[in-house]
Scaffold this motif. Structure first.
Motif, mmCIF file in Angstrom:
data_model
loop_
_atom_site.group_PDB
_atom_site.id
_atom_site.type_symbol
_atom_site.label_atom_id
_atom_site.label_comp_id
_atom_site.label_asym_id
_atom_site.label_seq_id
_atom_site.Cartn_x
_atom_site.Cartn_y
_atom_site.Cartn_z
ATOM 1 N N GLU A 410 0.356 -1.363 0.099
ATOM 2 C CA GLU A 410 0.396 0.080 -0.282
ATOM 3 C C GLU A 410 1.258 1.183 -0.218
ATOM 4 O O GLU A 410 0.532 2.370 0.722
ATOM 5 C CB GLU A 410 -0.876 -0.214 1.006
ATOM 6 C CG GLU A 410 -1.819 -0.966 0.774
ATOM 7 C CD GLU A 410 -3.156 -1.318 2.061
ATOM 8 O OE1 GLU A 410 -2.120 -0.478 3.307
ATOM 9 O OE2 GLU A 410 -3.715 -2.036 1.715
ATOM 10 N N ILE A 411 2.028 1.315 -0.657
ATOM 11 C CA ILE A 411 2.730 2.163 -1.033
ATOM 12 C C ILE A 411 2.239 3.546 -2.025
ATOM 13 O O ILE A 411 0.836 3.750 -2.493
ATOM 14 C CB ILE A 411 3.842 2.064 -1.935
ATOM 15 C CG1 ILE A 411 4.686 1.589 -1.151
ATOM 16 C CG2 ILE A 411 4.527 3.424 -2.670
ATOM 17 C CD1 ILE A 411 5.962 0.998 -2.353
ATOM 18 N N SER A 412 1.640 4.798 -0.969
ATOM 19 C CA SER A 412 1.175 6.108 -1.629
ATOM 20 C C SER A 412 3.041 7.132 -1.690
ATOM 21 O O SER A 412 3.062 6.893 -1.339
ATOM 22 C CB SER A 412 0.511 6.262 0.514
ATOM 23 O OG SER A 412 1.495 7.009 1.277
ATOM 24 N N GLU A 413 1.647 8.494 -2.131
ATOM 25 C CA GLU A 413 2.628 9.465 -2.694
ATOM 26 C C GLU A 413 3.483 9.663 -1.747
ATOM 27 O O GLU A 413 4.523 10.365 -1.391
ATOM 28 C CB GLU A 413 1.175 10.681 -3.158
ATOM 29 C CG GLU A 413 0.508 10.311 -4.625
ATOM 30 C CD GLU A 413 0.239 11.305 -5.208
ATOM 31 O OE1 GLU A 413 0.404 12.426 -4.759
ATOM 32 O OE2 GLU A 413 -1.029 10.939 -5.625
ATOM 33 N N ALA A 414 3.397 9.740 -0.394
ATOM 34 C CA ALA A 414 3.745 10.390 0.412
ATOM 35 C C ALA A 414 4.783 9.576 0.815
ATOM 36 O O ALA A 414 6.030 9.966 1.803
ATOM 37 C CB ALA A 414 3.058 9.992 2.199
ATOM 38 N N ASP A 415 4.722 8.085 0.639
ATOM 39 C CA ASP A 415 6.013 6.720 0.685
ATOM 40 C C ASP A 415 6.877 7.345 -0.294
ATOM 41 O O ASP A 415 8.234 6.392 -0.442
ATOM 42 C CB ASP A 415 5.508 5.801 0.719
ATOM 43 C CG ASP A 415 4.351 5.634 1.575
ATOM 44 O OD1 ASP A 415 4.539 6.275 3.118
ATOM 45 O OD2 ASP A 415 3.617 4.783 1.283
ATOM 46 N N LEU A 416 6.760 7.870 -1.471
ATOM 47 C CA LEU A 416 7.432 7.654 -2.833
ATOM 48 C C LEU A 416 8.772 8.252 -2.628
ATOM 49 O O LEU A 416 9.925 8.110 -2.598
ATOM 50 C CB LEU A 416 6.629 8.844 -3.444
ATOM 51 C CG LEU A 416 5.203 8.188 -4.475
ATOM 52 C CD1 LEU A 416 4.552 8.544 -5.602
ATOM 53 C CD2 LEU A 416 5.888 6.737 -4.885
ATOM 54 N N SER A 417 9.358 8.826 -2.131
ATOM 55 C CA SER A 417 9.813 10.367 -1.787
ATOM 56 C C SER A 417 11.389 9.087 -0.440
ATOM 57 O O SER A 417 12.170 9.349 -0.616
ATOM 58 C CB SER A 417 9.962 11.585 -1.125
ATOM 59 O OG SER A 417 9.501 11.506 0.455
ATOM 60 N N SER A 418 10.653 8.261 -0.101
ATOM 61 C CA SER A 418 11.538 7.649 0.968
ATOM 62 C C SER A 418 12.931 6.857 0.311
ATOM 63 O O SER A 418 13.983 6.790 0.841
ATOM 64 C CB SER A 418 10.937 6.820 1.707
ATOM 65 O OG SER A 418 10.455 5.562 1.368
ATOM 66 N N ARG A 419 12.011 6.082 -0.446
ATOM 67 C CA ARG A 419 13.237 5.160 -1.500
ATOM 68 C C ARG A 419 12.867 5.234 -2.947
ATOM 69 O O ARG A 419 12.024 4.022 -3.587
ATOM 70 C CB ARG A 419 13.246 3.895 -0.681
ATOM 71 C CG ARG A 419 13.663 3.789 0.398
ATOM 72 C CD ARG A 419 13.512 2.319 0.710
ATOM 73 N NE ARG A 419 12.186 1.535 1.442
ATOM 74 C CZ ARG A 419 11.234 1.888 1.735
ATOM 75 N NH1 ARG A 419 11.069 2.237 3.095
ATOM 76 N NH2 ARG A 419 10.018 1.026 1.511
ATOM 77 N N TYR A 420 12.953 6.693 -3.642
ATOM 78 C CA TYR A 420 12.695 6.512 -5.137
ATOM 79 C C TYR A 420 14.935 7.003 -5.171
ATOM 80 O O TYR A 420 14.843 8.193 -5.800
ATOM 81 C CB TYR A 420 11.683 7.982 -4.516
ATOM 82 C CG TYR A 420 11.605 7.984 -6.230
ATOM 83 C CD1 TYR A 420 10.077 7.851 -7.012
ATOM 84 C CD2 TYR A 420 12.564 8.498 -7.794
ATOM 85 C CE1 TYR A 420 9.128 7.933 -8.233
ATOM 86 C CE2 TYR A 420 11.486 8.589 -8.960
ATOM 87 C CZ TYR A 420 10.452 8.618 -9.640
ATOM 88 O OH TYR A 420 9.917 7.976 -10.555
ATOM 89 N N HIS A 421 14.447 5.913 -5.669
ATOM 90 C CA HIS A 421 16.062 5.455 -6.643
ATOM 91 C C HIS A 421 16.472 5.289 -7.962
ATOM 92 O O HIS A 421 17.256 6.396 -8.327
ATOM 93 C CB HIS A 421 17.273 4.640 -6.110
ATOM 94 C CG HIS A 421 17.087 4.247 -4.368
ATOM 95 N ND1 HIS A 421 17.153 5.685 -3.909
ATOM 96 C CD2 HIS A 421 16.856 3.201 -3.661
ATOM 97 C CE1 HIS A 421 16.770 5.142 -2.023
ATOM 98 N NE2 HIS A 421 16.551 4.015 -2.327
ATOM 99 N N THR A 422 15.044 5.336 -9.111
ATOM 100 C CA THR A 422 15.562 5.027 -10.604
ATOM 101 C C THR A 422 16.062 6.160 -10.729
ATOM 102 O O THR A 422 16.354 7.643 -10.643
ATOM 103 C CB THR A 422 13.854 4.421 -11.103
ATOM 104 O OG1 THR A 422 14.290 4.590 -12.358
ATOM 105 C CG2 THR A 422 13.288 6.111 -11.187
ATOM 106 N N HIS A 423 16.879 6.188 -12.264
ATOM 107 C CA HIS A 423 17.253 7.421 -12.826
ATOM 108 C C HIS A 423 16.898 7.593 -13.769
ATOM 109 O O HIS A 423 16.237 8.623 -14.852
ATOM 110 C CB HIS A 423 18.772 6.984 -12.983
ATOM 111 C CG HIS A 423 19.944 6.939 -12.930
ATOM 112 N ND1 HIS A 423 21.589 7.444 -12.886
ATOM 113 C CD2 HIS A 423 20.210 6.750 -11.037
ATOM 114 C CE1 HIS A 423 21.879 7.086 -11.643
ATOM 115 N NE2 HIS A 423 21.025 6.883 -10.278
ATOM 116 N N CYS A 424 15.163 6.826 -14.129
ATOM 117 C CA CYS A 424 15.004 7.280 -14.845
ATOM 118 C C CYS A 424 12.987 6.992 -15.200
ATOM 119 O O CYS A 424 12.087 7.590 -14.604
ATOM 120 C CB CYS A 424 14.793 6.798 -17.288
ATOM 121 S SG CYS A 424 14.429 6.858 -18.366
#
Length: 452
Positions: A410-424
């Protein structure tokens, strides 16, 4: 055939950077690469073609997955291992549900470059070349990093060779042994609602192997238990690199692109008279062709005439990537036309690229529900039109990232910044990938039981 590895240079080549500051340096690097050892071998590509022919007849299923774009920064044996491990888990789940062999193809060991919608990017009034992938330029928003550097091609070759070396060791050295099925679980997946299902499935596999060995069959002597066949793939975007890696097979006398077992043509570079189609028509590797909303049925048929004039099974994988809201309307005419013509193709679903959205804060993401919806539509359309839904194509990683919304975590928009590592583009994490594998397996099982 009026074709050479360099005949593409006479055609229009989209999404290949033309702003290398020193073309002679690029030419020198490509010449150097042409003398490097092959990354894969022609015999392996032929074996994959035979397996994909089985997929086209409904006798196997294709699982293709891996990074959106590999990066030098994330190059680490643990990351390679974990992505490989998730694909093994998904394959086991799908094999059990579909009661079919699963052909495992990674977006790995070469998936560095990506086409971009704009050649430039502007931030705070400064405009620089867009980031095109680590084998072209760097992600840092400074002029030096964004300048295309041909030396990056040599580094990409080295990374691909090391990745392949490790994958081959995992695939044949004991790690992929089905008797280790319990050891493949990732720590961060613990607590996932699917974890108990996976453990129960692993128990069944272990019990079956134990029973078989009690009957006198030694699992260590059965290659299908002890090892796996694992293939690599990437988009054939940088044709100078691909041409440098294209060699004549001494056994057959035919040309093979030895950079990967399978390469694909992107939705933005599939022009019938373009450079990418020209290059791919002359190599013997399996060829993927991305099929998006702008593709008409007659054009697709024309592309098949160019890329597979002998209509050989296992040669072409048609990878549908429409988006959940466009999938039925866009896919049905293509499947209907190709089925009516009796063409031998593998139909696969890429439910990632058409479902990319941006949050209010400007973060690119995808929702697992949209991904699942497009996969469901793909299966429904194929079966309604008399075709075989033969595979899926996911952008995913074994890392504990938070880049796609939803799933059992149940990943939410608030969770995205915690481990958002993609280069693309955003990728499924292992937990979300396993969620989808079980949902697909359940669908296969229901179809088998109902005889559909």
């Amino acid at each position: 055939m009026d074709w050479t590895p360099d005949s593409w240079r006479e055609k229009t080549a989209l999404h290949i950077p033309a702003d290398y500051p020193n073309p002679a340096a690029l030419e020198a690097v490509e010449k150097e690469l042409s003398g490097y050892p092959p990354l894969v071998f022609a015999g392996e590509a032929r074996t994959l073609r035979q397996s994909l022919a089985n997929v086209s007849r409904g006798e196997a299923f294709l699982l293709q997955g891996g990074d959106c774009a590999e990066s030098f920064k994330e190059f680490h044996p643990n990351n390679i291992r974990d992505t490989f491990r998730v694909l093994l888990q998904m394959a086991v789940v799908l094999t059990f549900g579909a009661a079919l062999p699963v052909i495992k193809v990674g977006r790995i060991a070469g998936q560095f470059a990506k086409p971009r919608s704009s050649p430039t990017e502007s931030i705070d009034g400064q405009t620089l070349p867009s980031y095109r992938g680590d084998n072209i330029n760097g992600m840092e928003f400074i002029s030096e990093a964004r300048t295309p550097d041909p030396q990056r091609l040599l580094k990409a070759y080295g990374h691909a060779a090391a990745t392949l070396n490790l994958i081959r060791a995992f695939a044949t050295g004991g790690y992929a042994d089905l008797r280790n099925v319990h050891k493949w679980n990732l720590e961060f997946v613990s607590g996932n609602p699917q974890e108990n299902r996976y453990r129960a499935l692993a128990d069944k596999i272990s019990e079956s192997i134990t029973f078989m060995e009690a009957c006198g069959v030694d699992g260590s002597d059965v290659r299908a238990i002890r090892e796996v066949d694992f293939y690599t793939s990437h988009e054939a975007l940088l044709l100078g690199f691909e041409a440098a890696m294209t060699r004549v097979d001494s056994t057959s006398g035919k040309w093979y692109d030895t950079s990967a077992h399978m390469v694909w043509i992107g939705d933005r570079t599939r022009q019938p008279d373009g450079a990418h189609v020209e290059f791919c028509r002359g190599i013997e590797n399996p060829i993927g062709l991305k099929c998006g909303p702008s593709l008409e049925a007659d054009e697709l048929l024309h592309l098949l005439d160019i890329l597979n004039p002998a209509d050989e099974a296992g040669r072409i994988v048609l990878i549908a990537r429409f988006g959940a809201d466009k999938a039925e309307r866009g896919l049905a005419p293509l499947v209907r036309k190709i089925t009516a013509e009796g063409r031998k193709v593998v139909w696969s679903c890429d439910p990632m690229h058409g479902n990319t959205i941006k949050t209010d804060g400007g973060t690119k993401t995808r929702h697992v529900d949209s991904i699942l919806s497009e996969v469901g539509t793909f299966f429904d359309v194929c079966r309604a039109e008399g075709a075989i839904p033969g595979g899926v194509h996911f952008e995913m990683t074994g890392q504990n990232v938070t880049e796609c919304l939803g799933g059992s975590q149940e990943i939410s928009e608030a969770d995205l910044s915690s481990r958002y590592h993609t280069h693309c583009d955003p990728r499924l994490n292992a937990s979300q990938a396993l969620d989808l594998a079980f949902i697909l397996a359940d669908r296969f099982k229901e179809s088998r039981l109902s005889g559909v």
